[in-house]
Each structure stands twice: as C-alpha cells, then as structure tokens.
Write a protein that holds these residues in place. Structure first.
Motif, PDB file in Angstrom:
ATOM      1  N   TYR A 124       2.104   5.755 -13.312  1.00 13.49           N
ATOM      2  CA  TYR A 124       1.245   4.817 -12.578  1.00 13.49           C
ATOM      3  C   TYR A 124       2.017   3.555 -12.195  1.00 13.49           C
ATOM      4  O   TYR A 124       1.775   2.971 -11.131  1.00 13.49           O
ATOM      5  CB  TYR A 124       0.002   4.494 -13.409  1.00 13.49           C
ATOM      6  CG  TYR A 124      -0.722   5.754 -13.814  1.00 13.49           C
ATOM      7  CD1 TYR A 124      -1.345   6.550 -12.861  1.00 13.49           C
ATOM      8  CD2 TYR A 124      -0.715   6.195 -15.140  1.00 13.49           C
ATOM      9  CE1 TYR A 124      -1.971   7.740 -13.216  1.00 13.49           C
ATOM     10  CE2 TYR A 124      -1.332   7.376 -15.507  1.00 13.49           C
ATOM     11  CZ  TYR A 124      -1.958   8.151 -14.541  1.00 13.49           C
ATOM     12  OH  TYR A 124      -2.558   9.334 -14.886  1.00 13.49           O
ATOM     13  N   SER A 176      -5.850   0.506   2.487  1.00 16.34           N
ATOM     14  CA  SER A 176      -6.658   1.118   1.425  1.00 16.34           C
ATOM     15  C   SER A 176      -5.803   1.974   0.500  1.00 16.34           C
ATOM     16  O   SER A 176      -6.062   2.054  -0.708  1.00 16.34           O
ATOM     17  CB  SER A 176      -7.783   1.960   2.037  1.00 16.34           C
ATOM     18  OG  SER A 176      -7.256   3.016   2.826  1.00 16.34           O
ATOM     19  N   ILE A 177      -4.773   2.614   1.049  1.00 20.48           N
ATOM     20  CA  ILE A 177      -3.879   3.424   0.219  1.00 20.48           C
ATOM     21  C   ILE A 177      -3.027   2.528  -0.673  1.00 20.48           C
ATOM     22  O   ILE A 177      -2.841   2.805  -1.866  1.00 20.48           O
ATOM     23  CB  ILE A 177      -3.000   4.327   1.107  1.00 20.48           C
ATOM     24  CG1 ILE A 177      -3.863   5.412   1.758  1.00 20.48           C
ATOM     25  CG2 ILE A 177      -1.857   4.949   0.300  1.00 20.48           C
ATOM     26  CD1 ILE A 177      -3.103   6.356   2.665  1.00 20.48           C
ATOM     27  N   GLU A 179      -3.843  -0.407  -1.713  1.00 18.72           N
ATOM     28  CA  GLU A 179      -4.757  -0.965  -2.719  1.00 18.72           C
ATOM     29  C   GLU A 179      -4.962   0.021  -3.862  1.00 18.72           C
ATOM     30  O   GLU A 179      -4.998  -0.368  -5.041  1.00 18.72           O
ATOM     31  CB  GLU A 179      -6.088  -1.317  -2.061  1.00 18.72           C
ATOM     32  CG  GLU A 179      -6.990  -2.202  -2.898  1.00 18.72           C
ATOM     33  CD  GLU A 179      -6.409  -3.592  -3.114  1.00 18.72           C
ATOM     34  OE1 GLU A 179      -6.558  -4.107  -4.245  1.00 18.72           O
ATOM     35  OE2 GLU A 179      -5.805  -4.150  -2.175  1.00 18.72           O
ATOM     36  N   LYS A 180      -5.084   1.296  -3.540  1.00 15.74           N
ATOM     37  CA  LYS A 180      -5.248   2.303  -4.593  1.00 15.74           C
ATOM     38  C   LYS A 180      -3.972   2.441  -5.422  1.00 15.74           C
ATOM     39  O   LYS A 180      -4.039   2.688  -6.633  1.00 15.74           O
ATOM     40  CB  LYS A 180      -5.638   3.650  -3.983  1.00 15.74           C
ATOM     41  CG  LYS A 180      -7.068   3.713  -3.464  1.00 15.74           C
ATOM     42  CD  LYS A 180      -7.453   5.112  -3.023  1.00 15.74           C
ATOM     43  CE  LYS A 180      -7.588   6.063  -4.197  1.00 15.74           C
ATOM     44  NZ  LYS A 180      -8.095   7.398  -3.782  1.00 15.74           N
ATOM     45  N   CYS A 181      -2.812   2.286  -4.783  1.00 22.86           N
ATOM     46  CA  CYS A 181      -1.555   2.303  -5.544  1.00 22.86           C
ATOM     47  C   CYS A 181      -1.545   1.184  -6.580  1.00 22.86           C
ATOM     48  O   CYS A 181      -1.006   1.347  -7.687  1.00 22.86           O
ATOM     49  CB  CYS A 181      -0.355   2.136  -4.606  1.00 22.86           C
ATOM     50  SG  CYS A 181       0.032   3.555  -3.568  1.00 22.86           S
ATOM     51  N   THR A 183      -4.133  -0.118  -8.029  1.00 23.66           N
ATOM     52  CA  THR A 183      -5.234   0.019  -8.980  1.00 23.66           C
ATOM     53  C   THR A 183      -4.874   1.138  -9.945  1.00 23.66           C
ATOM     54  O   THR A 183      -4.850   2.307  -9.564  1.00 23.66           O
ATOM     55  CB  THR A 183      -6.557   0.344  -8.256  1.00 23.66           C
ATOM     56  OG1 THR A 183      -6.816  -0.665  -7.271  1.00 23.66           O
ATOM     57  CG2 THR A 183      -7.711   0.411  -9.239  1.00 23.66           C
ATOM     58  N   ALA A 186      -6.066   4.927  -9.961  1.00 24.43           N
ATOM     59  CA  ALA A 186      -6.831   5.292  -8.760  1.00 24.43           C
ATOM     60  C   ALA A 186      -6.250   6.547  -8.122  1.00 24.43           C
ATOM     61  O   ALA A 186      -6.991   7.398  -7.616  1.00 24.43           O
ATOM     62  CB  ALA A 186      -6.845   4.134  -7.770  1.00 24.43           C
ATOM     63  N   PHE A 187      -4.931   6.644  -8.113  1.00 22.20           N
ATOM     64  CA  PHE A 187      -4.270   7.903  -7.783  1.00 22.20           C
ATOM     65  C   PHE A 187      -3.895   8.561  -9.105  1.00 22.20           C
ATOM     66  O   PHE A 187      -3.136   7.993  -9.891  1.00 22.20           O
ATOM     67  CB  PHE A 187      -3.022   7.680  -6.932  1.00 22.20           C
ATOM     68  CG  PHE A 187      -3.315   7.336  -5.500  1.00 22.20           C
ATOM     69  CD1 PHE A 187      -4.051   8.197  -4.699  1.00 22.20           C
ATOM     70  CD2 PHE A 187      -2.853   6.149  -4.948  1.00 22.20           C
ATOM     71  CE1 PHE A 187      -4.328   7.884  -3.378  1.00 22.20           C
ATOM     72  CE2 PHE A 187      -3.120   5.830  -3.628  1.00 22.20           C
ATOM     73  CZ  PHE A 187      -3.863   6.695  -2.843  1.00 22.20           C
TER      74      PHE A 187
END
Length: 391
Positions: A124, A176-177, A179-181, A183, A186-187
């Motif tokens: 992560y 948005s991608i 941002e997920k990285c 978080t 999230a992925f």
C-alpha cells in the motif's frame, strides 16, 4: 549498512530477472560490484519531465506500464519502498521501466503480500508512492509522499502520511484514481489499480462495439449521450436507452441516410462526445440540429428499447444530398489538444473525419471478440445486471 543495502539490491535483481516492466539486468559481479543493465536512452522520468509535457495518451500508457510492473514485482514478493519519478527509466520508444531497488524489501516467496508489513513498508505504501508519481506526471508538480514527516529523529517505521500534507486532486485528470492511491487499502493491490487505469479504454471499446453492432443491424441511434449508457455491476458498459432510434430499410444505403438529424456520421459525432465526457469529465453534446429532435423530449432514467420504423422517402435525390447540414465549425468544438484520445475525438467530430464505425473501432484498437450483441441491453432481454448511470 552500504554493504547490506548493496546485497539486498543484488538479491532483488536476481529475483526480478526477466520481470516485465523492470530494466533488464545482464550480469552481476563486474568491477566495483556493478550490474550490467540495458540502455534506456531517454534517461530517468524526473529529468525527462523537466523538459517535456507528454500528452495524456502517453501518460496513460506509462501509468498502465507502471501498475503492471508493480503487480509483477509484488507477485515476486518484493516491496519497492522507494517508488519515485527518478527511479523510472525511459527507453528510446518512451516505454517506461522500474530501475532502482536499493531500498526494497525482499520477502519469502509465498508471502501474503496484502498482509505483509516490513517496518511500515507494504504494497500500500508502494501504491501511495506511485500515486505521487502519477500526480507529478499529470500536473508537472513534484509531490512528496513523505513517510517520516514529523517523526522524531532516529530509527523509525514508515508511516502513512496525513491527507492534509498531500495536494488536492480535485479537477485534475485521473484525480479520483490518485486519491484512491493515497487512501490506504482503497486499492486492494496493484491489480486493482491497473484495472482502474484500464477502465476508461475498456468502456470506450464496449461503447464502440455497441454502436457498431446497432449500425450493423441498420439501426441509427440518434442523439445519444452518456445518459444512454449504464454501468453494470462488473463495470461493464451497456447501451440501454435507444427509444429514439430508427431502423433503416434494406433498400436504402445507411451511409447516405441523413434525415431529422439521424445519420451514421451523427452517431459517430455523438460517440466522440461520449469519449470526451469520459476522458475529461466535461460534457459536450452535439448541437441539437445534429441529434434526433424526438430525443430532446425524452425522459432520463428510462431503460427501454422501443425502436421505431424509420419513415423516410423511398429514394434519396443524389443531387440534393447534403449529409451534414449545420455541422459545427472548429471554433464551436472544445479544444482536444493534449487530452487523452484528443486526436481521435477530433476525428469523430470533424465533418471530414471518421465516416464509418469500422474506422472508429480501428482507432480504438481491436475490440473484444465477444458477441457484440451482448453489449446492447434492453428491457426486453431480461438479465440480472445491477446497473447505475454513468452520470
């Protein structure tokens, strides 16, 4: 410590031999404990970005290569731990590869990488750092994914940075991608990140297949937008609302039909607006005179497939044939320079651009070999899809 890190470096490269997306290593044990590696003519990504601003299509290609390589690295039970623009190298054809594993963690083969943690480092952390690289490539601004900020001096474990010290991702491409990285969790893994990066292109292939299938059945869709598509539970793109479409009789050449704003070229232009919407997040709908007037009064959210007969004269007067009345001028269209698929979108809209869906599909590369009819979903077909609107 230097000797220890060098030993880890060699061990990592031995495990990553022939790994896709990693700079190839040809041998070890050269004078000075050097490693012989393949030449990457365009140097490191950080330096390259100081003099170049690649278009979005190149950027997306890089991001997909990065995510694919990271997936392979994690599959070999290695945590990168220092993923940054300076640690990617570019070849002569601008393909991109990982190159530096000095700070990496090498774990036993068979390790559950989604649970692995080496003094705070994990897959992560790798994904979070890669998000910072995406941000730097897209915006041209360096982003520090600092794992030790505000920690006391001395040995410390890597810690996930607070969100407020990272820049905003609003109103930037692929925000948005990124941002997920940033978080944690999230992925779930690099495979999930890769799927997210490939989703836009997959959607466009599926949408093109649906429109192409409709035209192959002599159906002009007419005036469609993102509202005409739903996203099924597995992120599959479905054409759902075609109540304003018309069937073209067999005795007419569908490529020459243009009445009430219905034509093959108008469908291609509408498809261009759909691609523009998905690629940029901004809307541009073809002018009303190019879309089916009946569509202007249609309600949103209706999922039906009421195709009507296309009532047109039995013959088309070749001398009076005007295929694109009122076609918008270049100044009426959004600027597509530098955006993902920008040149292709312009050809969708250009009156002299793509004239047939075969050209559109070719521009999007080969479509899936699956039955195209499965990409058109209607209320009469049934099905167990859980759908949500694109908009």
């Amino acid at each position: 410590m230097l000797i220890l890190r060098r030993t880890v470096f060699f061990m990592v490269y031995r495990r990553l031999r022939n790994c896709d997306g990693v700079v190839r290593c040809f041998g070890f044990g050269f004078p000075g404990d050097c490693i012989q590696m393949e030449l990457m003519e365009n140097g490191d990504l950080s330096t390259y970005l100081k003099g170049q601003r690649p278009v979005q299509s190149v950027q997306l290609s890089w991001f997909r290569q990065m995510a694919h390589a990271l997936l392979r690295i994690h599959d070999r039970c290695i945590i990168g731990a220092d993923i940054a623009a300076k640690n990617f190298l570019l070849s002569a054809d601008l393909s991109i590869k990982f190159c530096d594993f000095t700070e990496s963690s090498i774990l036993p083969l068979g390790t559950n990488m989604e649970r692995a943690d080496d003094h705070g480092y994990s897959i992560y952390i790798d994904i979070g750092q890669l998000g910072a690289v995406l941000y730097e490539v897209i915006t041209g601004q360096r982003c520090e994914f600092d794992l030790f900020k505000d920690q006391p001096a001395g040995p410390a474990c890597a810690a996930w940075p607070r969100r407020e010290i990272l820049p905003s991702t609003q109103n930037i491409w692929l925000g948005s991608i990124i941002e997920k990285c940033w978080t944690k969790g999230a992925f779930r893994n690099a495979r999930s990140l890769l799927a997210a990066l490939e989703l836009q292109l997959n959607w466009m292939r599926e949408a093109a297949a649906a429109v192409s299938h409709a035209l192959s059945k002599r159906v002009l869709i007419g005036g469609f937008t993102a509202r005409n598509f739903l996203i099924a539970d597995k992120q599959t793109f479905k054409l759902c609302y075609i109540a304003n479409s018309r069937i073209v009789p067999e005795y007419l050449d569908i490529d020459k039909v243009d009445q009430d704003g219905l034509s093959v070229k108008c469908d291609i232009a509408c498809f261009g607006s759909l691609v523009y919407n998905v690629a940029t997040g901004r809307k541009f709908e073809v002018p009303s005179q190019l879309s089916n007037p009946a569509a202007l009064g249609s309600g949103e959210g209706v999922v039906v497939s009421g195709i009507k007969d296309y009532m047109i004269p039995g013959q088309i007067d070749e001398d009076r044939y005007d295929p694109f009345p009122g076609w918008p001028q270049n100044e009426d269209l959004p600027n597509t320079a530098g955006i993902f698929m920008g040149e292709i979108i312009r050809n969708y809209w250009d009156q002299d651009g793509y004239q047939r869906m075969e050209e559109v599909c070719g521009a999007l590369s080969k479509l899936s070999e699956c039955d195209r009819s499965s990409l058109v979903w209607s209320s009469t077909a049934g099905g167990d899809f859980i759908c949500r609107s694109l908009q």
